[in-house]
Scaffold this motif. Structure first.
Motif, PDB file in Angstrom:
ATOM      1  N   LEU A 171       0.835  -1.199   0.000  1.00  0.00           N
ATOM      2  CA  LEU A 171       0.000   0.000   0.000  1.00  0.00           C
ATOM      3  C   LEU A 171       0.874   1.254   0.000  1.00  0.00           C
ATOM      4  N   TYR A 172       1.885   1.281   0.860  1.00  0.00           N
ATOM      5  CA  TYR A 172       2.807   2.413   0.890  1.00  0.00           C
ATOM      6  C   TYR A 172       3.508   2.577  -0.460  1.00  0.00           C
ATOM      7  N   THR A 173       3.983   1.462  -1.012  1.00  0.00           N
ATOM      8  CA  THR A 173       4.724   1.494  -2.269  1.00  0.00           C
ATOM      9  C   THR A 173       3.863   2.056  -3.397  1.00  0.00           C
ATOM     10  N   ALA A 174       2.632   1.569  -3.497  1.00  0.00           N
ATOM     11  CA  ALA A 174       1.734   2.042  -4.556  1.00  0.00           C
ATOM     12  C   ALA A 174       1.448   3.533  -4.404  1.00  0.00           C
ATOM     13  N   THR A 175       1.240   3.969  -3.176  1.00  0.00           N
ATOM     14  CA  THR A 175       0.960   5.389  -2.917  1.00  0.00           C
ATOM     15  C   THR A 175       2.174   6.241  -3.264  1.00  0.00           C
ATOM     16  N   ILE A 176       3.342   5.809  -2.837  1.00  0.00           N
ATOM     17  CA  ILE A 176       4.579   6.547  -3.108  1.00  0.00           C
ATOM     18  C   ILE A 176       4.843   6.625  -4.611  1.00  0.00           C
ATOM     19  N   LEU A 177       4.665   5.508  -5.321  1.00  0.00           N
ATOM     20  CA  LEU A 177       4.883   5.489  -6.763  1.00  0.00           C
ATOM     21  C   LEU A 177       3.968   6.501  -7.462  1.00  0.00           C
ATOM     22  N   GLU A 178       2.719   6.512  -7.050  1.00  0.00           N
ATOM     23  CA  GLU A 178       1.763   7.457  -7.638  1.00  0.00           C
ATOM     24  C   GLU A 178       2.165   8.903  -7.349  1.00  0.00           C
ATOM     25  N   GLU A 179       2.603   9.159  -6.123  1.00  0.00           N
ATOM     26  CA  GLU A 179       3.026  10.517  -5.748  1.00  0.00           C
ATOM     27  C   GLU A 179       4.322  10.914  -6.450  1.00  0.00           C
ATOM     28  N   GLN A 180       5.202   9.949  -6.703  1.00  0.00           N
ATOM     29  CA  GLN A 180       6.419  10.241  -7.470  1.00  0.00           C
ATOM     30  C   GLN A 180       6.063  10.622  -8.908  1.00  0.00           C
ATOM     31  N   LYS A 181       5.114   9.899  -9.494  1.00  0.00           N
ATOM     32  CA  LYS A 181       4.676  10.201 -10.864  1.00  0.00           C
ATOM     33  C   LYS A 181       4.085  11.600 -10.954  1.00  0.00           C
ATOM     34  N   LYS A 182       3.414  12.029  -9.914  1.00  0.00           N
ATOM     35  CA  LYS A 182       2.797  13.359  -9.882  1.00  0.00           C
ATOM     36  C   LYS A 182       3.810  14.453  -9.561  1.00  0.00           C
ATOM     37  N   GLY A 183       5.025  14.043  -9.155  1.00  0.00           N
ATOM     38  CA  GLY A 183       6.052  15.020  -8.800  1.00  0.00           C
ATOM     39  C   GLY A 183       5.934  15.527  -7.374  1.00  0.00           C
ATOM     40  N   ASN A 184       5.169  14.834  -6.548  1.00  0.00           N
ATOM     41  CA  ASN A 184       4.972  15.254  -5.156  1.00  0.00           C
ATOM     42  C   ASN A 184       6.048  14.735  -4.209  1.00  0.00           C
ATOM     43  N   ILE A 233      11.028  13.440  21.970  1.00  0.00           N
ATOM     44  CA  ILE A 233      11.984  12.529  21.321  1.00  0.00           C
ATOM     45  C   ILE A 233      11.326  11.813  20.151  1.00  0.00           C
ATOM     46  N   LEU A 234      10.119  11.319  20.368  1.00  0.00           N
ATOM     47  CA  LEU A 234       9.428  10.601  19.297  1.00  0.00           C
ATOM     48  C   LEU A 234       9.128  11.510  18.111  1.00  0.00           C
ATOM     49  N   GLU A 235       8.702  12.710  18.401  1.00  0.00           N
ATOM     50  CA  GLU A 235       8.406  13.648  17.318  1.00  0.00           C
ATOM     51  C   GLU A 235       9.656  13.950  16.502  1.00  0.00           C
ATOM     52  N   GLN A 236      10.783  14.207  17.198  1.00  0.00           N
ATOM     53  CA  GLN A 236      12.037  14.484  16.496  1.00  0.00           C
ATOM     54  C   GLN A 236      12.438  13.319  15.592  1.00  0.00           C
ATOM     55  N   GLN A 237      12.360  12.112  16.128  1.00  0.00           N
ATOM     56  CA  GLN A 237      12.786  10.934  15.375  1.00  0.00           C
ATOM     57  C   GLN A 237      11.862  10.643  14.192  1.00  0.00           C
ATOM     58  N   ILE A 238      10.563  10.763  14.416  1.00  0.00           N
ATOM     59  CA  ILE A 238       9.609  10.497  13.334  1.00  0.00           C
ATOM     60  C   ILE A 238       9.769  11.523  12.222  1.00  0.00           C
ATOM     61  N   GLU A 239       9.853  12.796  12.581  1.00  0.00           N
ATOM     62  CA  GLU A 239      10.007  13.842  11.552  1.00  0.00           C
ATOM     63  C   GLU A 239      11.312  13.674  10.784  1.00  0.00           C
ATOM     64  N   LEU A 240      12.375  13.322  11.488  1.00  0.00           N
ATOM     65  CA  LEU A 240      13.664  13.083  10.835  1.00  0.00           C
ATOM     66  C   LEU A 240      13.532  11.965   9.808  1.00  0.00           C
ATOM     67  N   GLN A 241      12.916  10.867  10.206  1.00  0.00           N
ATOM     68  CA  GLN A 241      12.783   9.711   9.321  1.00  0.00           C
ATOM     69  C   GLN A 241      11.842   9.982   8.142  1.00  0.00           C
ATOM     70  N   LEU A 242      10.811  10.784   8.369  1.00  0.00           N
ATOM     71  CA  LEU A 242       9.840  11.056   7.303  1.00  0.00           C
ATOM     72  C   LEU A 242      10.386  11.980   6.223  1.00  0.00           C
ATOM     73  N   GLN A 243      11.493  12.657   6.495  1.00  0.00           N
ATOM     74  CA  GLN A 243      12.080  13.554   5.498  1.00  0.00           C
ATOM     75  C   GLN A 243      12.447  12.826   4.206  1.00  0.00           C
ATOM     76  N   ILE A 244      12.667  11.546   4.303  1.00  0.00           N
ATOM     77  CA  ILE A 244      13.078  10.800   3.111  1.00  0.00           C
ATOM     78  C   ILE A 244      11.965  10.699   2.066  1.00  0.00           C
ATOM     79  N   ILE A 245      10.714  10.908   2.483  1.00  0.00           N
ATOM     80  CA  ILE A 245       9.631  10.839   1.491  1.00  0.00           C
ATOM     81  C   ILE A 245       9.063  12.238   1.183  1.00  0.00           C
ATOM     82  N   ASN A 246       9.925  13.244   1.259  1.00  0.00           N
ATOM     83  CA  ASN A 246       9.509  14.600   0.866  1.00  0.00           C
ATOM     84  C   ASN A 246       9.729  14.821  -0.607  1.00  0.00           C
TER      85      ASN A 246
END
Length: 193
Positions: free
Chosen positions: A134-147, A180-193
């Protein structure tokens, strides 16, 4: 609850059992604890769930699969599915202490059942693989859209989010601290910006 539960009661029994399994795991949960937690007698539980405790546990895992289907529909109908995925991770930050200690029932099951019960282990693995798809399909679609600016393949990013999920569910037990959790989650989520 006396006698054979109705379908509605079955779902309620499964939810209550899931809560107990989530905290204690499969092996540490006794039939008497399940009976007490669900309000159903041992005989009633066995009449309803012919496979006994294991069937009830599998149905508890199946409930997570149902939640995944619901999340999938939300993603389908969202104007910003990527933000919805990110917010799914961010909800961990504001969870209560007890939720932090429980972690993820699916990830917990993989850990508990490795070398113990292949069927339950594989059931949990499949749920995480379905989530990854599910994540992969969503990410692929968002990559195609340039998001998404990242050129990392969607399949790799889908696995990355599963790694993040499993890791953050361990980290929240070590550091049940919002900052701590917020810092770590936000740091990790940067990879899908």
């Amino acid at each position: 609850m006396k006698g054979r539960p109705s379908i509605h009661q079955d779902k309620d029994v499964i939810r209550k059992a899931q809560e107990l399994f989530w905290e204690k795991g499969f092996n540490a949960t006794s039939l008497s604890e399940l009976s007490k937690a669900t309000g159903a007698g041992a005989g009633s539980l066995y009449n309803t769930f012919k496979g006994g405790k294991k069937e009830l546990f599998k149905k508890s895992l199946q409930q997570r699969r149902e939640d995944l289907k619901e999340f999938s529909l939300q993603l389908e109908n969202s104007d910003n599915p990527l933000e919805l995925i990110k917010n799914h991770f961010r909800t961990i930050v504001n969870a209560d202490h007890r939720s932090h200690l429980r972690g993820c029932i699916v990830a917990n099951t993989i850990i508990e059942m490795t070398f113990i019960d292949d069927e339950l282990e594989n059931e949990a693995i499949e749920i995480l693989k379905e989530t990854e798809k599910l994540y992969t399909a969503t990410i692929l679609e968002e990559q195609k859209k340039g998001n998404i600016k990242s050129k990392i393949p969607a399949t790799t990013l889908g696995k990355y989010l599963i790694s993040l999920w499993c890791g953050i569910n361990s980290l929240r037990r070590i550091y049940p601290d919002q900052e701590i959790l917020e810092q770590q989650i936000e740091l990790q989520l940067q990879i899908i910006n």
